[in-house]
Write a protein that holds these residues in place. Structure first.
Motif, short mmCIF file in Angstrom:
data_model
loop_
_atom_site.label_atom_id
_atom_site.label_comp_id
_atom_site.label_asym_id
_atom_site.label_seq_id
_atom_site.Cartn_x
_atom_site.Cartn_y
_atom_site.Cartn_z
N UNK A 173 0.87 -1.19 0.00
CA UNK A 173 0.00 0.00 0.00
C UNK A 173 0.91 1.24 0.00
N UNK A 174 1.53 1.49 -1.15
CA UNK A 174 2.58 2.49 -1.23
C UNK A 174 2.06 3.92 -1.02
N UNK A 175 0.84 4.18 -1.45
CA UNK A 175 0.32 5.54 -1.36
C UNK A 175 0.12 5.93 0.10
N UNK A 176 -0.32 4.99 0.94
CA UNK A 176 -0.49 5.29 2.35
C UNK A 176 0.86 5.36 3.07
N UNK A 177 1.78 4.50 2.68
CA UNK A 177 3.13 4.56 3.26
C UNK A 177 3.77 5.91 2.97
N UNK A 178 3.64 6.37 1.72
CA UNK A 178 4.20 7.66 1.34
C UNK A 178 3.55 8.80 2.10
N UNK A 179 2.23 8.74 2.27
CA UNK A 179 1.51 9.83 2.95
C UNK A 179 2.04 10.02 4.37
N UNK A 180 2.34 8.93 5.06
CA UNK A 180 2.84 9.03 6.43
C UNK A 180 4.27 9.57 6.45
N UNK A 181 5.09 9.14 5.50
CA UNK A 181 6.45 9.67 5.43
C UNK A 181 6.44 11.17 5.11
N UNK A 182 5.56 11.58 4.21
CA UNK A 182 5.46 12.99 3.87
C UNK A 182 4.95 13.82 5.04
N UNK A 183 4.04 13.24 5.81
CA UNK A 183 3.53 13.92 6.99
C UNK A 183 4.67 14.18 7.98
N UNK A 184 5.51 13.18 8.18
CA UNK A 184 6.67 13.36 9.06
C UNK A 184 7.65 14.37 8.47
N UNK A 185 7.81 14.34 7.15
CA UNK A 185 8.74 15.24 6.48
C UNK A 185 8.31 16.70 6.62
N UNK A 186 7.02 16.93 6.79
CA UNK A 186 6.52 18.29 6.95
C UNK A 186 6.84 18.88 8.32
N UNK A 187 7.18 18.04 9.27
CA UNK A 187 7.46 18.50 10.62
C UNK A 187 8.92 18.92 10.73
N UNK A 188 9.12 20.16 11.11
CA UNK A 188 10.48 20.73 11.10
C UNK A 188 11.45 19.91 11.93
N UNK A 189 10.98 19.37 13.06
CA UNK A 189 11.89 18.63 13.94
C UNK A 189 12.24 17.25 13.40
N UNK A 190 11.52 16.78 12.39
CA UNK A 190 11.77 15.46 11.82
C UNK A 190 12.38 15.50 10.43
N UNK A 191 12.33 16.66 9.78
CA UNK A 191 12.66 16.72 8.35
C UNK A 191 14.05 16.18 8.03
N UNK A 192 15.04 16.57 8.79
CA UNK A 192 16.41 16.14 8.47
C UNK A 192 16.57 14.63 8.55
N UNK A 193 15.93 14.01 9.52
CA UNK A 193 16.06 12.57 9.67
C UNK A 193 15.18 11.80 8.70
N UNK A 194 14.05 12.37 8.30
CA UNK A 194 13.13 11.67 7.41
C UNK A 194 13.51 11.81 5.95
N UNK A 195 14.18 12.90 5.58
CA UNK A 195 14.53 13.11 4.16
C UNK A 195 15.27 11.91 3.56
N UNK A 196 16.36 11.41 4.16
CA UNK A 196 17.03 10.25 3.56
C UNK A 196 16.15 9.00 3.54
N UNK A 197 15.26 8.87 4.53
CA UNK A 197 14.37 7.72 4.55
C UNK A 197 13.34 7.81 3.43
N UNK A 198 12.88 9.02 3.15
CA UNK A 198 11.92 9.22 2.07
C UNK A 198 12.58 8.94 0.71
#
Length: 219
Positions: A159-184
């Motif tokens: 279910x890639x579209x839902x997986x992506x939506x959650x990663x993007x939601x985390x990526x939008x959070x300033x405190x998470x962006x640096x750590x989530x970018x490489x994961x995304x």
């Protein structure tokens, strides 16, 4: 050290308690239902219920680990008890507490599912339960400790579209962006290796995926 016979007895008692709990909730006996939840938690872990609720996830997993294996039977039962209590809190208008406890239950269902799947066990019932709990939660109210494993679960499910939506939601959070970018980026790279029909079933199109991957790499 807990013996195998004792654990089996406790698990059977907890399963019976869940059946009684469902009846108590149907009959509107909230106080009795809460008392049963607390008693069953204490039986499963040998700790007072208030102490159980103060444990962080890692400590709980440690307590439930025997012979280097996480006891997923007890973890699943604890998740069920927490989810029942969460639903009672939400019904009583205690939204923050109910959401936090439901998120915790979801993490435990996910952990049990990942562990059992890794050991080749049937996880179909757990997957149904994960879907039921997840659909009742607003991802915007969840922390990274819940969003991250849930995203991984959706990816594993295809279910890639839902997986992506959650990663993007985390990526939008300033405190998470640096750590989530490489994961995304890694997520898009994994998907880029999949055939077009698998991507389509998961809600993705190859051209769109490549564009997203390029944009993330160049950001």
């Amino acid at each position: 050290m807990l013996t195998e016979d004792y654990l089996i007895r406790m698990i059977n008692l907890a399963i019976a308690a869940l059946l009684r709990l469902a009846k108590l909730r149907r009959d509107g006996q909230a106080q009795e239902a809460q008392a049963l939840i607390d008693l069953t938690l204490e039986q499963l872990l040998g700790l007072r219920a208030d102490l159980v609720k103060q444990l962080d996830d890692e400590r709980l997993y440690y307590i439930l680990t025997r012979n280097e294996r996480l006891d997923t039977q007890r973890l699943e039962l604890i998740a069920e008890l927490f989810q029942n209590e969460a639903e009672m809190l939400l019904a009583d208008g205690k939204t923050a507490e109910g959401t936090a406890l439901s998120a915790r239950a979801l993490r435990y269902f996910l952990e049990a599912c990942f562990t059992n799947a890794g050991e080749g066990m049937d996880t179909s019932a757990l997957r149904v339960r994960i879907q039921q709990v997840a659909v009742g939660l607003d991802p915007r109210d969840l922390g990274a400790d819940t969003l991250w494993p849930l995203s991984g679960y959706y990816e594993e499910q295809g279910d890639f579209i839902h997986a992506e939506a959650l990663l993007l939601l985390m990526h939008q959070r300033a405190d998470l962006r640096d750590s989530i970018t490489p994961e995304l980026i890694a997520f898009y790279e994994r998907l880029n290796q999949k055939p077009a029909d698998a991507l389509a079933r998961g809600g993705m199109q190859p051209d769109e995926l490549r564009a997203k991957l390029k944009a993330m790499r160049n950001a």
